[in-house]
Design a protein around this motif. Structure first.
Motif, PDB file in Angstrom:
ATOM      1  N   GLN A 240     -14.845 -19.113 -11.203  1.00  0.00           N
ATOM      2  CA  GLN A 240     -15.395 -18.136 -10.271  1.00  0.00           C
ATOM      3  C   GLN A 240     -14.363 -17.035  -9.994  1.00  0.00           C
ATOM      4  O   GLN A 240     -13.190 -17.308  -9.762  1.00  0.00           O
ATOM      5  CB  GLN A 240     -15.770 -18.810  -8.957  1.00  0.00           C
ATOM      6  N   PHE A 241     -14.814 -15.769 -10.039  1.00  0.00           N
ATOM      7  CA  PHE A 241     -13.943 -14.634  -9.727  1.00  0.00           C
ATOM      8  C   PHE A 241     -14.221 -14.144  -8.319  1.00  0.00           C
ATOM      9  O   PHE A 241     -15.382 -13.974  -7.920  1.00  0.00           O
ATOM     10  CB  PHE A 241     -14.171 -13.491 -10.714  1.00  0.00           C
ATOM     11  N   ILE A 242     -13.147 -13.903  -7.572  1.00  0.00           N
ATOM     12  CA  ILE A 242     -13.224 -13.340  -6.226  1.00  0.00           C
ATOM     13  C   ILE A 242     -12.204 -12.210  -6.143  1.00  0.00           C
ATOM     14  O   ILE A 242     -11.054 -12.371  -6.546  1.00  0.00           O
ATOM     15  CB  ILE A 242     -12.926 -14.394  -5.148  1.00  0.00           C
ATOM     16  N   GLU A 243     -12.634 -11.062  -5.611  1.00  0.00           N
ATOM     17  CA  GLU A 243     -11.737  -9.914  -5.501  1.00  0.00           C
ATOM     18  C   GLU A 243     -11.695  -9.427  -4.050  1.00  0.00           C
ATOM     19  O   GLU A 243     -12.734  -9.320  -3.392  1.00  0.00           O
ATOM     20  CB  GLU A 243     -12.195  -8.783  -6.421  1.00  0.00           C
ATOM     21  N   ALA A 244     -10.487  -9.151  -3.574  1.00  0.00           N
ATOM     22  CA  ALA A 244     -10.304  -8.626  -2.219  1.00  0.00           C
ATOM     23  C   ALA A 244      -9.500  -7.338  -2.287  1.00  0.00           C
ATOM     24  O   ALA A 244      -8.566  -7.224  -3.087  1.00  0.00           O
ATOM     25  CB  ALA A 244      -9.597  -9.649  -1.340  1.00  0.00           C
ATOM     26  N   SER A 245      -9.867  -6.373  -1.433  1.00  0.00           N
ATOM     27  CA  SER A 245      -9.227  -5.055  -1.467  1.00  0.00           C
ATOM     28  C   SER A 245      -9.008  -4.532  -0.055  1.00  0.00           C
ATOM     29  O   SER A 245      -9.697  -4.935   0.892  1.00  0.00           O
ATOM     30  CB  SER A 245     -10.100  -4.043  -2.227  1.00  0.00           C
ATOM     31  N   ILE A 246      -8.055  -3.613   0.057  1.00  0.00           N
ATOM     32  CA  ILE A 246      -7.853  -2.842   1.270  1.00  0.00           C
ATOM     33  C   ILE A 246      -7.517  -1.421   0.830  1.00  0.00           C
ATOM     34  O   ILE A 246      -6.798  -1.221  -0.147  1.00  0.00           O
ATOM     35  CB  ILE A 246      -6.725  -3.441   2.158  1.00  0.00           C
ATOM     36  N   GLN A 247      -8.053  -0.425   1.533  1.00  0.00           N
ATOM     37  CA  GLN A 247      -7.852   0.963   1.123  1.00  0.00           C
ATOM     38  C   GLN A 247      -7.871   1.901   2.326  1.00  0.00           C
ATOM     39  O   GLN A 247      -8.405   1.545   3.384  1.00  0.00           O
ATOM     40  CB  GLN A 247      -8.929   1.403   0.129  1.00  0.00           C
ATOM     41  N   GLY A 248      -7.293   3.085   2.133  1.00  0.00           N
ATOM     42  CA  GLY A 248      -7.303   4.081   3.191  1.00  0.00           C
ATOM     43  C   GLY A 248      -6.881   5.441   2.663  1.00  0.00           C
ATOM     44  O   GLY A 248      -6.250   5.548   1.614  1.00  0.00           O
ATOM     45  N   TYR A 249      -7.253   6.493   3.390  1.00  0.00           N
ATOM     46  CA  TYR A 249      -6.833   7.844   3.014  1.00  0.00           C
ATOM     47  C   TYR A 249      -6.750   8.716   4.262  1.00  0.00           C
ATOM     48  O   TYR A 249      -7.288   8.377   5.326  1.00  0.00           O
ATOM     49  CB  TYR A 249      -7.782   8.464   1.979  1.00  0.00           C
ATOM     50  N   THR A 250      -6.098   9.881   4.116  1.00  0.00           N
ATOM     51  CA  THR A 250      -5.994  10.829   5.209  1.00  0.00           C
ATOM     52  C   THR A 250      -5.800  12.232   4.644  1.00  0.00           C
ATOM     53  O   THR A 250      -5.324  12.403   3.519  1.00  0.00           O
ATOM     54  CB  THR A 250      -4.822  10.468   6.150  1.00  0.00           C
ATOM     55  N   GLY A 251      -6.179  13.243   5.414  1.00  0.00           N
ATOM     56  CA  GLY A 251      -6.038  14.631   4.980  1.00  0.00           C
ATOM     57  C   GLY A 251      -6.765  15.570   5.921  1.00  0.00           C
ATOM     58  O   GLY A 251      -7.193  15.177   7.016  1.00  0.00           O
ATOM     59  N   LYS A 252      -6.912  16.830   5.497  1.00  0.00           N
ATOM     60  CA  LYS A 252      -7.628  17.841   6.269  1.00  0.00           C
ATOM     61  C   LYS A 252      -8.736  18.430   5.405  1.00  0.00           C
ATOM     62  O   LYS A 252      -8.521  18.728   4.236  1.00  0.00           O
ATOM     63  CB  LYS A 252      -6.677  18.939   6.753  1.00  0.00           C
ATOM     64  N   PHE A 253      -9.905  18.624   6.026  1.00  0.00           N
ATOM     65  CA  PHE A 253     -11.094  19.069   5.299  1.00  0.00           C
ATOM     66  C   PHE A 253     -11.688  20.297   5.970  1.00  0.00           C
ATOM     67  O   PHE A 253     -11.754  20.375   7.204  1.00  0.00           O
ATOM     68  CB  PHE A 253     -12.137  17.941   5.265  1.00  0.00           C
ATOM     69  N   VAL A 254     -12.147  21.270   5.160  1.00  0.00           N
ATOM     70  CA  VAL A 254     -12.797  22.477   5.664  1.00  0.00           C
ATOM     71  C   VAL A 254     -14.303  22.325   5.478  1.00  0.00           C
ATOM     72  O   VAL A 254     -14.789  22.181   4.362  1.00  0.00           O
ATOM     73  CB  VAL A 254     -12.296  23.735   4.927  1.00  0.00           C
ATOM     74  N   ILE A 255     -15.055  22.359   6.580  1.00  0.00           N
ATOM     75  CA  ILE A 255     -16.495  22.111   6.532  1.00  0.00           C
ATOM     76  C   ILE A 255     -17.259  23.372   6.115  1.00  0.00           C
ATOM     77  O   ILE A 255     -16.761  24.494   6.208  1.00  0.00           O
ATOM     78  CB  ILE A 255     -17.022  21.617   7.896  1.00  0.00           C
ATOM     79  N   ASN A 256     -18.491  23.163   5.658  1.00  0.00           N
ATOM     80  CA  ASN A 256     -19.432  24.261   5.399  1.00  0.00           C
ATOM     81  C   ASN A 256     -20.286  24.440   6.645  1.00  0.00           C
ATOM     82  O   ASN A 256     -20.982  23.511   7.056  1.00  0.00           O
ATOM     83  CB  ASN A 256     -20.325  23.926   4.207  1.00  0.00           C
ATOM     84  N   ARG A 257     -20.253  25.602   7.242  1.00  0.00           N
ATOM     85  CA  ARG A 257     -20.994  25.785   8.490  1.00  0.00           C
ATOM     86  C   ARG A 257     -22.080  26.841   8.328  1.00  0.00           C
ATOM     87  O   ARG A 257     -22.047  27.692   7.436  1.00  0.00           O
ATOM     88  CB  ARG A 257     -20.057  26.186   9.633  1.00  0.00           C
ATOM     89  N   ASN A 258     -23.031  26.801   9.210  1.00  0.00           N
ATOM     90  CA  ASN A 258     -24.075  27.803   9.296  1.00  0.00           C
ATOM     91  C   ASN A 258     -23.442  29.109   9.785  1.00  0.00           C
ATOM     92  O   ASN A 258     -22.869  29.160  10.880  1.00  0.00           O
ATOM     93  CB  ASN A 258     -25.148  27.327  10.284  1.00  0.00           C
ATOM     94  N   PRO A 259     -23.500  30.201   9.011  1.00  0.00           N
ATOM     95  CA  PRO A 259     -22.824  31.449   9.418  1.00  0.00           C
ATOM     96  C   PRO A 259     -23.395  32.062  10.693  1.00  0.00           C
ATOM     97  O   PRO A 259     -22.758  32.936  11.299  1.00  0.00           O
ATOM     98  CB  PRO A 259     -23.040  32.373   8.212  1.00  0.00           C
ATOM     99  N   LEU A 260     -24.585  31.629  11.120  1.00  0.00           N
ATOM    100  CA  LEU A 260     -25.179  32.167  12.341  1.00  0.00           C
ATOM    101  C   LEU A 260     -24.636  31.485  13.598  1.00  0.00           C
ATOM    102  O   LEU A 260     -24.928  31.909  14.710  1.00  0.00           O
ATOM    103  CB  LEU A 260     -26.706  32.022  12.295  1.00  0.00           C
TER     104      LEU A 260
END
Length: 403
Positions: A240-260
């Protein structure tokens, strides 16, 4: 916060690599095979494979206003009909003893049947066994098991909202370092080639920096995202195969907004982290992932985008039934998400509760059918539609050809 988070990732990685160095890719080559490959001209080492998916989502649909554009653009709305979800051609090969090439265009991007690059990267082996690799170019960001799992292998028709909302199309341009002992690289390869629905070879440890604005989109600030992932597939004495993981990330993102609108802020800091556990279907299987974090989210009360908490994940149960000719995989999945989707207009506010039950029928290695009944409760709100909660049910069908 971001510097501290990156430091934690690096320190944990060093400990993790030291532990597993003592322990004994989807297209992974052994050292002997690499030696044989490099005797040929590079153009003779390139191979081709791929797959195509045709869908129909219009059966027993109870609410045409229930949609998920990130999942499948033919779901809901006034359109419908037959729909090519993916047409992928994959060019790959070991073009040098230390360089592996992988280019994957999709000829059904966005549901409009136009071509777009999904992957275009080169793996540079840093040692003779290629246990340490640098991946340079556009590729999957190592965050989440189901995100890394190919859509050719995944059982449910679409990825869960909880983790897939981290990186649209799962990809971005950057540089990633992967480490895995040779024995474990072979294990990653086997978990795919055996039909057990593995994620492919993204190392026991993965670290990287990438643009952060996601694949096929221009970077909109000078800030790079940082990501780290650790995973290990154990093989029990029973096989039997079992896999365990842990992950994470961080940063800055520029959103797309309604110009109105008149939002005060368009760039937001974001981070996520979470675990994964996979018990491969031998014959019963369980797959579960969850993540937490913060990021931009539209607020319908103030008609603004604010920093807000994020949480979501899923549990998938499967059973693999093999006959003399066919393979049947009945499955059921529940997934949940509460947060914004940063890449949608105004970082659209989402509240998702969805239950699915279905079966995958593999007639042979080249052809398979999936039927999936979906019961969904989705809220998706932005400045164009600030009060929008939709519930409904529908039967979804997919035919897939592998070559």
């Amino acid at each position: 916060m971001r510097i501290k988070f990156a430091g934690i990732i690096v320190m944990t990685t060093m400990i993790f690599m030291d532990v597993f160095a003592r322990d004994v890719q989807e297209d992974t080559l052994t050292t002997t095979e690499v030696a044989q490959v490099v005797k040929k001209p590079w153009y003779e080492t390139i191979q081709l494979r791929g797959y195509a998916q045709l869908r129909y989502n219009g059966l027993f649909e109870t609410n045409p206003d229930l949609q998920c554009s990130q999942c499948d653009r033919s779901w809901g709305g006034d359109g419908g009909g037959f729909f090519f979800r993916r047409i992928r051609m994959i060019f790959f090969g070991q073009i040098h003893e230390r360089i592996y090439m992988y280019i994957q265009p999709d000829f059904a991007s966005g549901g409009n049947n136009f071509a777009q690059i999904r992957d275009a990267y080169f793996d540079l082996g840093l040692d003779e066994k290629q246990e340490f690799r640098l991946r340079i170019g556009q590729s999957k960001v190592p965050f989440g098991f189901e995100n890394l799992q190919s859509s050719q292998n995944r059982i449910p028709l679409d990825r869960n909202d909880g983790l897939n909302s981290a990186v649209v199309n799962e990809r971005d341009i950057g540089v990633f370092m992967y480490y895995a002992p040779s024995e474990i690289r072979k294990r990653f390869s086997y978990l795919v080639s055996s039909g057990l629905k593995g994620s492919g070879d993204y190392g026991v440890v993965g670290l990287g920096v990438y643009n952060g604005q996601t694949a096929n989109l221009a970077e909109r600030n000078k800030n790079l995202h940082v990501v780290g992932r650790m995973t290990y597939p154990w093989e029990l004495p029973s096989g039997q195969f079992i896999e365990a993981s842990i992950q994470g990330y961080t940063g800055k993102f520029v959103i797309n907004r309604n110009p109105l609108t008149d939002f005060d802020q368009t760039e937001f800091s974001e981070f996520r982290y979470g675990p994964s556990i996979i018990i491969y279907p031998q014959p019963f299987g369980i797959q579960a992932e969850f993540n937490w974090g913060r990021g931009p989210e539209y607020d319908p009360v103030t008609n603004d985008v604010k920093d807000a908490p994020i949480e979501g994940g899923y549990v998938l149960a499967t059973y693999m039934l093999k006959t003399s000719k066919d393979i049947f995989i009945p499955f059921t999945r529940y997934h949940y998400y509460k947060g914004g989707k940063k890449f949608e207009l105004d970082a659209t506010r989402h509240r998702v509760k969805e239950f699915e039950i279905g079966v995958e029928w593999q007639l042979n290695k080249s052809f398979e059918l999936v039927g999936m009944y979906t019961i969904s409760d989705r809220t998706f709100e932005n400045s164009l539609n600030p009060d929008n909660r939709q519930k409904g049910r529908l039967l979804r069908l997919q035919a897939q050809v592998n070559f």
